[in-house]
Design a protein around this motif. Structure first.
Motif, mmCIF file in Angstrom:
data_model
loop_
_atom_site.group_PDB
_atom_site.id
_atom_site.type_symbol
_atom_site.label_atom_id
_atom_site.label_comp_id
_atom_site.label_asym_id
_atom_site.label_seq_id
_atom_site.Cartn_x
_atom_site.Cartn_y
_atom_site.Cartn_z
ATOM 1 N N LEU A 1 -139.027 -11.974 -17.195
ATOM 2 C CA LEU A 1 -138.901 -10.851 -16.273
ATOM 3 C C LEU A 1 -137.866 -9.842 -16.743
ATOM 4 O O LEU A 1 -138.053 -8.624 -16.608
ATOM 5 C CB LEU A 1 -138.529 -11.370 -14.876
ATOM 6 C CG LEU A 1 -138.183 -10.333 -13.809
ATOM 7 C CD1 LEU A 1 -139.419 -9.506 -13.463
ATOM 8 C CD2 LEU A 1 -137.627 -10.998 -12.564
ATOM 9 N N VAL A 2 -136.743 -10.312 -17.300
ATOM 10 C CA VAL A 2 -135.631 -9.419 -17.622
ATOM 11 C C VAL A 2 -135.562 -9.027 -19.092
ATOM 12 O O VAL A 2 -134.805 -8.124 -19.453
ATOM 13 C CB VAL A 2 -134.282 -10.060 -17.208
ATOM 14 C CG1 VAL A 2 -134.271 -10.370 -15.722
ATOM 15 C CG2 VAL A 2 -133.987 -11.320 -18.027
ATOM 16 N N LEU B 1 -135.674 -5.325 -20.132
ATOM 17 C CA LEU B 1 -134.890 -4.360 -19.364
ATOM 18 C C LEU B 1 -133.652 -3.921 -20.141
ATOM 19 O O LEU B 1 -133.034 -4.723 -20.854
ATOM 20 C CB LEU B 1 -134.480 -4.969 -18.023
ATOM 21 C CG LEU B 1 -135.650 -5.344 -17.102
ATOM 22 C CD1 LEU B 1 -135.133 -5.964 -15.819
ATOM 23 C CD2 LEU B 1 -136.520 -4.126 -16.793
ATOM 24 N N HIS C 1 -127.996 -13.363 -14.112
ATOM 25 C CA HIS C 1 -128.288 -11.956 -14.413
ATOM 26 C C HIS C 1 -127.694 -11.023 -13.358
ATOM 27 O O HIS C 1 -128.378 -10.170 -12.778
ATOM 28 C CB HIS C 1 -129.794 -11.736 -14.549
ATOM 29 C CG HIS C 1 -130.399 -12.474 -15.704
ATOM 30 N ND1 HIS C 1 -129.976 -12.293 -17.007
ATOM 31 C CD2 HIS C 1 -131.370 -13.432 -15.757
ATOM 32 C CE1 HIS C 1 -130.671 -13.081 -17.812
ATOM 33 N NE2 HIS C 1 -131.516 -13.790 -17.078
ATOM 34 N N SER D 1 -128.271 -7.068 -13.061
ATOM 35 C CA SER D 1 -129.538 -6.438 -12.704
ATOM 36 C C SER D 1 -129.421 -5.563 -11.456
ATOM 37 O O SER D 1 -128.608 -5.828 -10.566
ATOM 38 C CB SER D 1 -130.623 -7.498 -12.501
ATOM 39 O OG SER D 1 -130.280 -8.392 -11.460
ATOM 40 N N THR E 1 -134.784 -5.385 -9.333
ATOM 41 C CA THR E 1 -134.927 -6.502 -10.266
ATOM 42 C C THR E 1 -134.321 -7.772 -9.703
ATOM 43 O O THR E 1 -134.893 -8.863 -9.829
ATOM 44 C CB THR E 1 -134.260 -6.157 -11.608
ATOM 45 O OG1 THR E 1 -134.836 -4.959 -12.134
ATOM 46 C CG2 THR E 1 -134.433 -7.283 -12.612
ATOM 47 N N LYS F 1 -136.686 -9.422 -7.259
ATOM 48 C CA LYS F 1 -137.776 -10.101 -7.979
ATOM 49 C C LYS F 1 -137.274 -11.390 -8.623
ATOM 50 O O LYS F 1 -137.946 -12.428 -8.606
ATOM 51 C CB LYS F 1 -138.348 -9.179 -9.049
ATOM 52 C CG LYS F 1 -139.088 -7.969 -8.529
ATOM 53 C CD LYS F 1 -139.536 -7.080 -9.687
ATOM 54 C CE LYS F 1 -140.179 -5.797 -9.203
ATOM 55 N NZ LYS F 1 -140.534 -4.899 -10.330
ATOM 56 N N LEU F 2 -136.066 -11.318 -9.190
ATOM 57 C CA LEU F 2 -135.513 -12.455 -9.917
ATOM 58 C C LEU F 2 -135.252 -13.638 -8.994
ATOM 59 O O LEU F 2 -135.639 -14.774 -9.305
ATOM 60 C CB LEU F 2 -134.228 -12.019 -10.628
ATOM 61 C CG LEU F 2 -133.616 -12.965 -11.645
ATOM 62 C CD1 LEU F 2 -132.843 -12.161 -12.689
ATOM 63 C CD2 LEU F 2 -132.662 -13.957 -10.988
#
Length: 339
Positions: A27-28, A31, A92, A95, A99, A102-103
């Motif tokens: 996912l990250v 980014l 993370h 973020s 984000t 979502k994470l």
């Protein structure tokens, strides 16, 4: 049945075990902030530590991702139940809000899915984005809705300590719902001072534990939320064995004693600690200062800084039978029990 016999009948519970979630990293990965976070991680740890850690994680990847491999490893060391938390590398905290939401949803759902492979033996914890306090209560509620028992948090977020008033709603909701907060640092703000010889972990982690717990104690968080369930990794770091210095400051200086109602040592009996201190004498001291009912078996499974045989490490402390069995599993069985 006596109290000792009842404790001896409890399952062996490891409260410090991790799962790696590749979907979170996917996912990250693309980014912009991810590259900066990796640069900071490299600066804090140094190239030698990163090289060793990378090889170590690759070798242990099946234990970190495959429930069947995890269960076989648990059987091999006599662990009946694991409390599984995401690898702290998944925090993370750099973020942004979209984000981060979502994470945490992805991490909570993936951890719950991993534990669902053996619901009688694997219980889980989720994540909350400490860098966005306004999202924290929703993240905790989401974790609990997945059947997780609470969340894992680091020792701080960028620009915020755990004493920050912005976290009051999180502490209140966790207390209200009986959720467990697993305090597990990731990264130490001493940065390049610890970039050799793996000092970033061996010195950095217990330092971060001590700082974070001190913020919770001295700021009065534990006075305002006496029912809060906080479990500190790594035996609480340096704080429990040096709590006398904190008590002295609290009694000798008005600035140190202004925020909490009792000497800092009083609050050790309101916190929980895992047993991962790597020294039987330190473990005995932890049990002495916190109480045998406040220490729980922890291994840091399956990382190399953990205990390959946590029960043997506990046995080496030579605790009385009732205390041994309390730490081995009875304390955790009571703490993790859901109504």
């Amino acid at each position: 049945m006596s109290a000792t016999e009842a404790a001896a009948a409890a399952p062996t519970v490891d409260v410090h075990a991790h799962v790696l979630l590749p979907e979170v990293e996917a996912l990250v990965a693309a980014l912009p902030g991810f590259a900066g976070a990796r640069t900071l991680d490299a600066r804090r740890n140094g190239p030698a530590a990163l090289a060793v850690s990378g090889a170590m994680v690759r070798e242990r990847l099946p234990r970190l991702t495959d429930p069947a491999v995890r269960l076989a490893a648990m059987d091999a060391c006599g662990v009946d139940v694991q409390l599984v938390s995401p690898s702290p590398s998944h925090y993370h905290y750099w973020s942004d809000e979209p984000t981060a939401e979502k994470l945490y949803r992805l991490a909570n759902e993936a951890t719950a899915g991993h534990c669902a492979a053996a619901p009688g033996r694997l219980r889980g914890l989720g994540l909350v984005p400490l860098q966005h306090p306004a999202l924290a209560v929703g993240a905790l509620d989401h974790a609990l809705a997945q059947g997780l028992l609470g969340v894992e948090i680091s020792s701080h977020a960028p620009g915020r300590e755990l004493s920050d008033p912005a976290y009051e709603p999180l502490w209140a909701r966790a207390e209200e719902r009986g959720a467990l907060l697993f305090l597990h640092p990731f990264g130490c703000t001493l940065d390049e001072r610890l970039d050799r010889w793996y000092l970033s972990n061996t010195v950095g982690q217990p330092t971060e534990n001590a700082v974070a717990l001190s913020h919770l104690i001295f700021s009065g968080v534990l006075d305002r939320h006496p029912g809060l369930k906080v479990l500190a990794a790594h035996g609480g770091g340096y704080l429990p064995t040096h709590i006398g210095r904190s008590d002295h400051a609290w009694s000798a200086r008005p600035d140190a004693g202004a925020g909490c109602a009792h000497p800092p040592s009083h609050y050790l009996g309101r916190l929980y600690f895992d047993s991962l201190v790597h020294d039987p004498y330190v473990l005995r001291e932890l049990v002495r200062v916190a109480g045998a009912d406040r220490v729980l078996l922890g291994s840091d499974f399956p990382f190399d800084m953990g205990a390959a045989d946590p029960v043997a490490a506990l046995r080496a402390a030579g605790l009385p039978a009732a205390e041994f069995h309390a730490v081995r599993g009875a304390n955790a069985a009571a703490l993790l029990r859901k109504d």
